[in-house]
Write a protein that holds these residues in place. Structure first.
Motif, PDB file in Angstrom:
ATOM      1  N   ASP A  27       8.489 -32.022  29.370  1.00  0.00           N
ATOM      2  CA  ASP A  27       7.733 -32.895  30.040  1.00  0.00           C
ATOM      3  C   ASP A  27       6.517 -32.235  30.525  1.00  0.00           C
ATOM      4  OD1 ASP A  27       9.363 -34.468  30.107  1.00  0.00           O
ATOM      5  OD2 ASP A  27      10.236 -33.946  32.160  1.00  0.00           O
ATOM      6  N   ASN A  28       6.181 -30.513  30.893  1.00  0.00           N
ATOM      7  CA  ASN A  28       5.691 -29.520  31.180  1.00  0.00           C
ATOM      8  C   ASN A  28       4.693 -28.911  30.410  1.00  0.00           C
ATOM      9  OD1 ASN A  28       3.992 -28.876  33.187  1.00  0.00           O
ATOM     10  ND2 ASN A  28       4.982 -26.874  33.117  1.00  0.00           N
ATOM     11  N   SER A  29       5.092 -29.618  28.551  1.00  0.00           N
ATOM     12  CA  SER A  29       4.174 -28.865  27.611  1.00  0.00           C
ATOM     13  C   SER A  29       2.878 -29.583  27.551  1.00  0.00           C
ATOM     14  CB  SER A  29       5.347 -28.961  25.763  1.00  0.00           C
ATOM     15  OG  SER A  29       5.667 -30.435  25.862  1.00  0.00           O
ATOM     16  N   ARG A  30       2.297 -28.991  26.522  1.00  0.00           N
ATOM     17  CA  ARG A  30       1.139 -29.056  25.655  1.00  0.00           C
ATOM     18  C   ARG A  30       1.085 -29.528  24.946  1.00  0.00           C
ATOM     19  NH1 ARG A  30      -1.939 -28.472  30.599  1.00  0.00           N
ATOM     20  NH2 ARG A  30      -1.138 -28.181  32.592  1.00  0.00           N
ATOM     21  N   VAL A  31       0.412 -30.461  24.214  1.00  0.00           N
ATOM     22  CA  VAL A  31       0.618 -30.560  22.592  1.00  0.00           C
ATOM     23  C   VAL A  31      -1.783 -30.185  22.599  1.00  0.00           C
ATOM     24  CG1 VAL A  31       0.097 -32.119  20.928  1.00  0.00           C
ATOM     25  CG2 VAL A  31       1.785 -32.192  22.483  1.00  0.00           C
ATOM     26  N   VAL A  32      -1.019 -29.454  21.667  1.00  0.00           N
ATOM     27  CA  VAL A  32      -2.247 -28.633  20.898  1.00  0.00           C
ATOM     28  C   VAL A  32      -3.078 -28.577  19.572  1.00  0.00           C
ATOM     29  CG1 VAL A  32      -2.496 -26.840  22.937  1.00  0.00           C
ATOM     30  CG2 VAL A  32      -1.790 -26.064  20.519  1.00  0.00           C
ATOM     31  N   ASN A  33      -4.326 -28.700  19.060  1.00  0.00           N
ATOM     32  CA  ASN A  33      -4.606 -28.627  17.987  1.00  0.00           C
ATOM     33  C   ASN A  33      -4.791 -27.222  17.842  1.00  0.00           C
ATOM     34  OD1 ASN A  33      -4.518 -31.563  17.743  1.00  0.00           O
ATOM     35  ND2 ASN A  33      -7.210 -31.412  18.299  1.00  0.00           N
ATOM     36  N   LEU A  34      -4.155 -27.653  16.103  1.00  0.00           N
ATOM     37  CA  LEU A  34      -3.839 -26.021  15.033  1.00  0.00           C
ATOM     38  C   LEU A  34      -4.566 -26.264  13.763  1.00  0.00           C
ATOM     39  CD1 LEU A  34      -3.502 -22.277  14.631  1.00  0.00           C
ATOM     40  CD2 LEU A  34      -0.596 -23.761  13.856  1.00  0.00           C
ATOM     41  N   GLY A  35      -5.436 -26.504  13.805  1.00  0.00           N
ATOM     42  CA  GLY A  35      -6.342 -26.988  12.119  1.00  0.00           C
ATOM     43  C   GLY A  35      -6.206 -28.248  12.614  1.00  0.00           C
ATOM     44  N   GLU A  36      -5.053 -28.534  11.507  1.00  0.00           N
ATOM     45  CA  GLU A  36      -4.949 -30.129  11.245  1.00  0.00           C
ATOM     46  C   GLU A  36      -3.936 -30.444  11.570  1.00  0.00           C
ATOM     47  OE1 GLU A  36      -5.482 -31.522   6.869  1.00  0.00           O
ATOM     48  OE2 GLU A  36      -7.805 -30.419   7.499  1.00  0.00           O
ATOM     49  N   VAL A  37      -3.174 -30.188  12.483  1.00  0.00           N
ATOM     50  CA  VAL A  37      -1.689 -30.259  12.680  1.00  0.00           C
ATOM     51  C   VAL A  37      -1.737 -29.970  14.222  1.00  0.00           C
ATOM     52  CG1 VAL A  37       0.806 -29.361  12.985  1.00  0.00           C
ATOM     53  CG2 VAL A  37      -0.963 -29.213  10.774  1.00  0.00           C
ATOM     54  N   GLU A  38      -0.725 -30.978  15.198  1.00  0.00           N
ATOM     55  CA  GLU A  38      -0.434 -31.091  16.114  1.00  0.00           C
ATOM     56  C   GLU A  38       1.244 -30.227  16.728  1.00  0.00           C
ATOM     57  OE1 GLU A  38      -0.027 -34.939  17.834  1.00  0.00           O
ATOM     58  OE2 GLU A  38      -2.730 -34.835  17.703  1.00  0.00           O
ATOM     59  N   VAL A  39       1.027 -29.171  17.633  1.00  0.00           N
ATOM     60  CA  VAL A  39       1.973 -28.176  18.160  1.00  0.00           C
ATOM     61  C   VAL A  39       1.543 -28.307  19.400  1.00  0.00           C
ATOM     62  CG1 VAL A  39       2.488 -25.833  17.892  1.00  0.00           C
ATOM     63  CG2 VAL A  39       0.849 -26.322  16.044  1.00  0.00           C
ATOM     64  N   ARG A  40       3.368 -28.437  19.626  1.00  0.00           N
ATOM     65  CA  ARG A  40       3.360 -28.507  20.998  1.00  0.00           C
ATOM     66  C   ARG A  40       3.987 -27.517  21.658  1.00  0.00           C
ATOM     67  NH1 ARG A  40       4.910 -32.183  24.350  1.00  0.00           N
ATOM     68  NH2 ARG A  40       4.840 -34.170  22.895  1.00  0.00           N
ATOM     69  N   THR A  41       3.124 -26.305  22.978  1.00  0.00           N
ATOM     70  CA  THR A  41       3.297 -25.789  23.374  1.00  0.00           C
ATOM     71  C   THR A  41       3.986 -25.510  24.841  1.00  0.00           C
ATOM     72  OG1 THR A  41       1.109 -25.081  24.328  1.00  0.00           O
ATOM     73  CG2 THR A  41       2.377 -24.438  22.017  1.00  0.00           C
ATOM     74  N   LEU A  42       4.341 -24.543  25.544  1.00  0.00           N
ATOM     75  CA  LEU A  42       4.678 -24.140  26.821  1.00  0.00           C
ATOM     76  C   LEU A  42       3.494 -24.849  27.927  1.00  0.00           C
ATOM     77  CD1 LEU A  42       7.387 -21.684  27.120  1.00  0.00           C
ATOM     78  CD2 LEU A  42       8.008 -24.105  27.190  1.00  0.00           C
ATOM     79  N   GLY A  43       3.742 -25.770  28.598  1.00  0.00           N
ATOM     80  CA  GLY A  43       3.002 -25.671  29.440  1.00  0.00           C
ATOM     81  C   GLY A  43       2.067 -24.236  30.080  1.00  0.00           C
ATOM     82  N   PRO A  44       1.423 -24.113  31.049  1.00  0.00           N
ATOM     83  CA  PRO A  44       1.291 -22.985  31.258  1.00  0.00           C
ATOM     84  C   PRO A  44       1.745 -22.399  32.058  1.00  0.00           C
ATOM     85  CG  PRO A  44      -0.692 -24.798  32.581  1.00  0.00           C
ATOM     86  CD  PRO A  44       0.272 -24.896  30.840  1.00  0.00           C
TER      87      PRO A  44
END
Length: 209
Positions: A27-44
């Motif tokens: 729920d606290n994670s973030r989605v970021v763009n890695l080139g043309e791919v969306e990657v879900r990462t941990l929240g800060p």
């Protein structure tokens, strides 16, 4: 053809500073763009906790790990949620403060973005910094990468499990506080724990080798 790059991945089943379940982390994670791919990462918040946990769990063996903490401390987003970051057991917050305090004292990382940790981070126990500098002065004997492939390498594994734990590593692995008391009891407890783990695994290791 071109060789496939090799990346080392360290998987942990349990890290003390990551107390919430997967649902809360997601729920606290973030989605970021890695080139043309969306990657879900941990929240800060969870990212900072994870890096601090990993670093302390391994006794801050590499200075680069502390550099990572300092870089994050000085690049926290404006909406960083300290209440969420410091949730859970008070000892987890204490460990987090000590990790940030080391980055502040040894690297000059600013504490302006960490107001809730500033007081604790500037009052570290006297043994903490000297023990860390001593650890960094040791040669890398590659025990962290020791493996057992046959009985002749059993001593390598014993060195991995039975080597004397540094004070930071021992404190975290037995769940102790970062206070002014001697670290010897924590180091003995960690040594005993690892010895027992080795004795339990020894028959399986011998059979597999």
């Amino acid at each position: 053809g071109q060789a496939t790059p090799f990346y080392r991945v360290d998987i942990h089943q349990k890290v003390r500073l990551l107390e919430p379940g997967w649902e809360e982390l997601y729920d606290n994670s973030r989605v970021v763009n890695l080139g043309e791919v969306e990657v879900r990462t941990l929240g800060p918040e969870d990212h900072l906790r994870l890096l601090c946990a990993y670093m302390l769990y391994h006794g801050v063996r590499r200075p680069l790990w502390l550099c990572d903490i300092g870089a994050i401390m000085e690049s926290l987003p404006e909406d960083f949620d300290w209440d969420y970051c410091l949730r859970g057991h008070p000892r987890s917050a204490e460990w987090l403060a000590c990790a940030c305090g080391l980055a502040h004292q040894l690297l000059g990382a600013s504490l302006e973005a960490t107001p809730l940790l500033a007081r604790r981070a500037t009052r570290l126990p006297r043994w903490l910094v000297p023990s860390l500098l001593t650890q960094w002065g040791l040669e890398d004997d590659q025990l962290q990468r020791s493996t057992i492939q046959n009985p002749r390498k059993l001593l390598d594994l014993m060195g991995l499990y039975l080597r004397w734990p540094n004070p930071i590593q021992a404190t975290v692995r037995v769940g102790g506080p970062f206070n002014a008391h001697p670290r010897l009891p924590f180091q003995l407890a960690e040594l005993l724990s690892r010895t027992l783990q080795l004795m339990v695994r020894l028959p399986t290791l011998l059979r597999s080798s």
